[in-house]
Design a protein around this motif. Sequence first.
Motif: not given
Length: 266
Positions: A185-201
């Motif tokens: 969960p903490d790893t994905v939380a850090a990843l989420l800081t790089e993902i904006g509303p329009q980011t394609q993952v």
Amino acid sequence: MTVLREIAAGVHVLRHPVLDVNATLVVGAEAALVADTLSTAAQARDLLAAVRRVTPLPVLVVNTHHHFDHCFGNVVFAADGSPIWSHEEAARLVGPALRDRAVQEHPDLAADLAAVTPTPATRLVRTTADLDLGGRPVLLRHYGRGHSIGDLVALVPDADVVVAGDLVEQSGPPQFDDAFPLEWPDTVAALLTEIGPQTQVVPGHGAVVTHRFVAAQHEQLAALAWLIREGDADGAPPERVAAKSPFPHEITLPAVHRGYLHLNQP
């Protein structure tokens, strides 16, 4: 014919029918990058041919982690002259033992897997590395342990694309066989800081997703981590904890066992 689908300018994704695994091509002005090389040499040859239909540029490879379906095609790209990047722990785990495990666990692919020469990365990342494809940066980041000990994410800032590997799963639930469920969960939380509303993952498996999907999966991972911690504190059997999980029981049970093991290490 293997076909790459363009999801953003110069960023293409192959969603392979075997295991629904993704490979991503990022094209710059001077070089191209392929994230993940699939499961077998035959699959990798098809992938490389598809890449060559898009670009003749030199190719470098990034493995998002060490699991066979993301890196056993390395041998084909290495023979073509591609340097291969991965997290240092992922490179350490790519070898004959990994191949033998894959053969045992995937009898439908056993013959092709047995013929693979596991080829680990030689360009190693501990936390960060910044690559330049010629006016197009690709940022490699290790945010922590999660799906594996060596998860590596590739960020393509100018295209607003994130290649997440199996830290994010779309076509099935997260897999915990050698995961770190308390840290994920903490790893994905850090990843989420790089993902904006329009980011394609680009997930490891399945369709391209957005911030909303990753945030929802993060909530499920966090809920499971708390269940494991509470279950350990209460002395609850793993089966009871798994029954409360947001993920299927057969997927969750290995996560609970691993979580208990990590909590009780000396």
